[in-house]
Design an enzyme around this catalytic site. Sequence first.
Site, PDB file in Angstrom:
ATOM      1  N   SER A 180       0.828  -1.220   0.000  1.00 59.71           N
ATOM      2  CA  SER A 180       0.000   0.000   0.000  1.00 59.71           C
ATOM      3  C   SER A 180       0.853   1.256   0.000  1.00 59.71           C
ATOM      4  O   SER A 180       0.340   2.366   0.154  1.00 59.71           O
ATOM      5  CB  SER A 180      -0.925   0.003   1.222  1.00 59.71           C
ATOM      6  OG  SER A 180      -0.177  -0.146   2.408  1.00 59.71           O
ATOM      7  N   ASN A 228      -1.516  -3.191  12.886  1.00 59.29           N
ATOM      8  CA  ASN A 228      -2.973  -3.055  12.939  1.00 59.29           C
ATOM      9  C   ASN A 228      -3.407  -1.865  13.796  1.00 59.29           C
ATOM     10  O   ASN A 228      -4.292  -1.098  13.410  1.00 59.29           O
ATOM     11  CB  ASN A 228      -3.608  -4.341  13.478  1.00 59.29           C
ATOM     12  CG  ASN A 228      -3.339  -5.535  12.581  1.00 59.29           C
ATOM     13  OD1 ASN A 228      -2.752  -5.382  11.509  1.00 59.29           O
ATOM     14  ND2 ASN A 228      -3.763  -6.714  13.007  1.00 59.29           N
ATOM     15  N   THR A 245     -39.887  26.616  -6.357  1.00 59.02           N
ATOM     16  CA  THR A 245     -40.214  25.246  -5.954  1.00 59.02           C
ATOM     17  C   THR A 245     -40.583  24.549  -7.256  1.00 59.02           C
ATOM     18  O   THR A 245     -41.184  25.165  -8.151  1.00 59.02           O
ATOM     19  CB  THR A 245     -41.388  25.184  -4.954  1.00 59.02           C
ATOM     20  OG1 THR A 245     -42.537  25.743  -5.578  1.00 59.02           O
ATOM     21  CG2 THR A 245     -41.091  25.947  -3.678  1.00 59.02           C
ATOM     22  N   HIS A 246     -40.194  23.299  -7.383  1.00 65.71           N
ATOM     23  CA  HIS A 246     -40.388  22.558  -8.650  1.00 65.71           C
ATOM     24  C   HIS A 246     -39.706  23.267  -9.824  1.00 65.71           C
ATOM     25  O   HIS A 246     -40.104  23.116 -10.962  1.00 65.71           O
ATOM     26  CB  HIS A 246     -41.873  22.356  -8.980  1.00 65.71           C
ATOM     27  CG  HIS A 246     -42.695  21.883  -7.825  1.00 65.71           C
ATOM     28  ND1 HIS A 246     -42.956  20.563  -7.575  1.00 65.71           N
ATOM     29  CD2 HIS A 246     -43.293  22.578  -6.826  1.00 65.71           C
ATOM     30  CE1 HIS A 246     -43.691  20.454  -6.477  1.00 65.71           C
ATOM     31  NE2 HIS A 246     -43.909  21.671  -5.991  1.00 65.71           N
ATOM     32  N   SER A 273     -14.901  28.164 -24.631  1.00 58.33           N
ATOM     33  CA  SER A 273     -15.065  26.972 -25.463  1.00 58.33           C
ATOM     34  C   SER A 273     -13.952  27.010 -26.493  1.00 58.33           C
ATOM     35  O   SER A 273     -13.550  28.087 -26.946  1.00 58.33           O
ATOM     36  CB  SER A 273     -16.431  27.021 -26.152  1.00 58.33           C
ATOM     37  OG  SER A 273     -16.382  26.341 -27.392  1.00 58.33           O
ATOM     38  N   LYS A 286     -18.574  31.867 -25.975  1.00 55.62           N
ATOM     39  CA  LYS A 286     -18.989  31.183 -24.744  1.00 55.62           C
ATOM     40  C   LYS A 286     -18.328  31.716 -23.481  1.00 55.62           C
ATOM     41  O   LYS A 286     -17.150  32.058 -23.468  1.00 55.62           O
ATOM     42  CB  LYS A 286     -18.680  29.685 -24.862  1.00 55.62           C
ATOM     43  CG  LYS A 286     -19.603  28.977 -25.803  1.00 55.62           C
ATOM     44  CD  LYS A 286     -20.998  28.858 -25.211  1.00 55.62           C
ATOM     45  CE  LYS A 286     -21.487  27.453 -25.368  1.00 55.62           C
ATOM     46  NZ  LYS A 286     -22.051  26.869 -24.234  1.00 55.62           N
ATOM     47  N   ASN A 326     -18.570  29.870 -20.045  1.00 56.86           N
ATOM     48  CA  ASN A 326     -19.191  28.702 -19.414  1.00 56.86           C
ATOM     49  C   ASN A 326     -18.953  28.634 -17.901  1.00 56.86           C
ATOM     50  O   ASN A 326     -17.894  29.041 -17.426  1.00 56.86           O
ATOM     51  CB  ASN A 326     -18.649  27.419 -20.060  1.00 56.86           C
ATOM     52  CG  ASN A 326     -19.143  27.260 -21.483  1.00 56.86           C
ATOM     53  OD1 ASN A 326     -20.231  27.713 -21.822  1.00 56.86           O
ATOM     54  ND2 ASN A 326     -18.329  26.639 -22.318  1.00 56.86           N
ATOM     55  N   TYR A 345      -9.125  -7.366  12.530  1.00 57.48           N
ATOM     56  CA  TYR A 345      -8.481  -6.799  11.339  1.00 57.48           C
ATOM     57  C   TYR A 345      -8.463  -7.793  10.194  1.00 57.48           C
ATOM     58  O   TYR A 345      -8.175  -8.978  10.385  1.00 57.48           O
ATOM     59  CB  TYR A 345      -7.027  -6.398  11.671  1.00 57.48           C
ATOM     60  CG  TYR A 345      -6.288  -5.845  10.463  1.00 57.48           C
ATOM     61  CD1 TYR A 345      -6.410  -4.508  10.104  1.00 57.48           C
ATOM     62  CD2 TYR A 345      -5.511  -6.675   9.654  1.00 57.48           C
ATOM     63  CE1 TYR A 345      -5.769  -4.009   8.978  1.00 57.48           C
ATOM     64  CE2 TYR A 345      -4.861  -6.184   8.527  1.00 57.48           C
ATOM     65  CZ  TYR A 345      -4.996  -4.847   8.194  1.00 57.48           C
ATOM     66  OH  TYR A 345      -4.373  -4.355   7.083  1.00 57.48           O
ATOM     67  N   GLN A 378      -7.002  -2.288   4.128  1.00 50.19           N
ATOM     68  CA  GLN A 378      -6.017  -1.450   3.450  1.00 50.19           C
ATOM     69  C   GLN A 378      -6.646  -0.718   2.254  1.00 50.19           C
ATOM     70  O   GLN A 378      -6.172   0.329   1.839  1.00 50.19           O
ATOM     71  CB  GLN A 378      -4.877  -2.356   2.979  1.00 50.19           C
ATOM     72  CG  GLN A 378      -3.717  -1.668   2.367  1.00 50.19           C
ATOM     73  CD  GLN A 378      -2.601  -2.666   2.086  1.00 50.19           C
ATOM     74  OE1 GLN A 378      -1.980  -3.182   3.005  1.00 50.19           O
ATOM     75  NE2 GLN A 378      -2.350  -2.942   0.831  1.00 50.19           N
TER      76      GLN A 378
END
Length: 481
Positions: free
Chosen positions: A24, A110, A155-156, A277, A283, A285, A317, A322
């Site tokens: 690791s 551990n 809302t919505h 762009s 653009k 963006n 463990y 890991q």
Amino acid sequence: MTIAKTAASGGPGLHPEVLAFTSSLALDKALLTEDLVGSIAHLTMLSRTRLIPSEDARAIREQLVAIWKGAQAGTLVLADEEDVHMAVEAEITRVLGERAGLLHTARSRNDQVALDLRLHVREKVAEVLGVLAKLLEGLAARAEAERETLLPSYTHRQRAQPISLAYLLCGYGAMFTRDVDALGFVLEQVSALPLGVGAIGGTSLPIDREVTRELLRFPRLTMNGLDTVGDRDFAMDFAYAAMRSLLHASRVATDFYDFASPEFGFVKLDGEIACGSSMMPQKRNPDVFELIRGKSGRAVGNLNTLAVLVKGLPGGYSRDLQEDRQVLLETGPLLTSVLSMLHLALGKVHFDKERCFAAVESDYMQATDVAEALAMKGIPFRTAYKATGALVRACQERGLPLAKVTLELAQSVDPRFDAEVLKSADPRRAVERKANAGGTGPASVEKQIAELKSHAARARAMADAVPRLAALFDSLQEAAL
Ligand code: ARG
């Protein structure tokens, strides 16, 4: 990759590819500081309890400090080992020979890795709390400057009620105040010292976990070694808090992504945050907001990864753990970078106040206020709601916004409308008249701004109270052995 075959990495019998597969180090070398801090504290405890001679402890500490300095200077080259713990041991063994082996007395990787991870999470939580404090302060300051700016709420994704921009910003802030709470919970969970339980069942050597606990400034010890070495709840708590915070950031980003489109036209992105762009020259963006949203998805995956990892494990463990490394190590920097970018970007959006107000004024969002003004006169709300609905339809047929309705038209719909009631169709009044706690009215918004500031101060105080790795390292270097 060739890996040094230390005894702990399987000895000379282990196939090199197996060593490479099980290593690791590529990831956990990011935990070097945590590992060194933990090792110096452990070493100090071993010396103070007379389990190892203090001269040896001093010599080992010098090497641990040298490794840290080498890392700071960029000159450290870690041996190809199974993990950072073995790489550090290999390095001090290179210099001190057999004496280096005293360091691992009464310790297993551990409990060592559990410590490194807890130290890491504690450090990252402190960093994130600092960023959250800045974000909350930024939102409060911007809200103070935008008390008079009105825009529609949704809302919505349909226009709902007129609100002040200050209220919208406080709404965002309210989400982030809960992140401060969630991180507080993470800090509480992570603040138990795992070191000293060994591989699973403890050690027969007369160690003193209290010494290590005090040195590393953990408020308590973990209760049971079997649980300690297999526990990654603190990692999941952090991943959960991070995910929730990033979902908040994502939702704010989506608002701005919409607001910046010509269809809304509410905000202009400063040139410093507008991306171009490669083909379309016109653009501007909102890539920054798109990426805030896009990156937040990673946090959802990270929490899931940890949950799935732990799901199949027995108690104690297992090496599977890991695999927590990639997602856990990503969490802190992901959170910090997204929240910092949100803070920066919010400072670089310019609201088109006229366009926002025109959106409010040209619509029927004050209909609830008109109905409530009727209700104030003693008319049952449902009746007032119906009368106002009829008035809205009459206006719509004539292409007339509610703010421009005449008394004559209103009374032709329902004679109970009067001039006073119609005044509430003025969007500014609609906002000003909301006196309830938690609403968009000015007094409530003042309180909300003050709350954001106090949560920011709380976040900062929480961050300041966290023992930081650099400070721990400094104090441990000098600690009596
Ligand atoms: N690299 C391991 C991990 O991160 C360290 C613990 C290994 N323990 C063991 N007994 N092999 O989980």
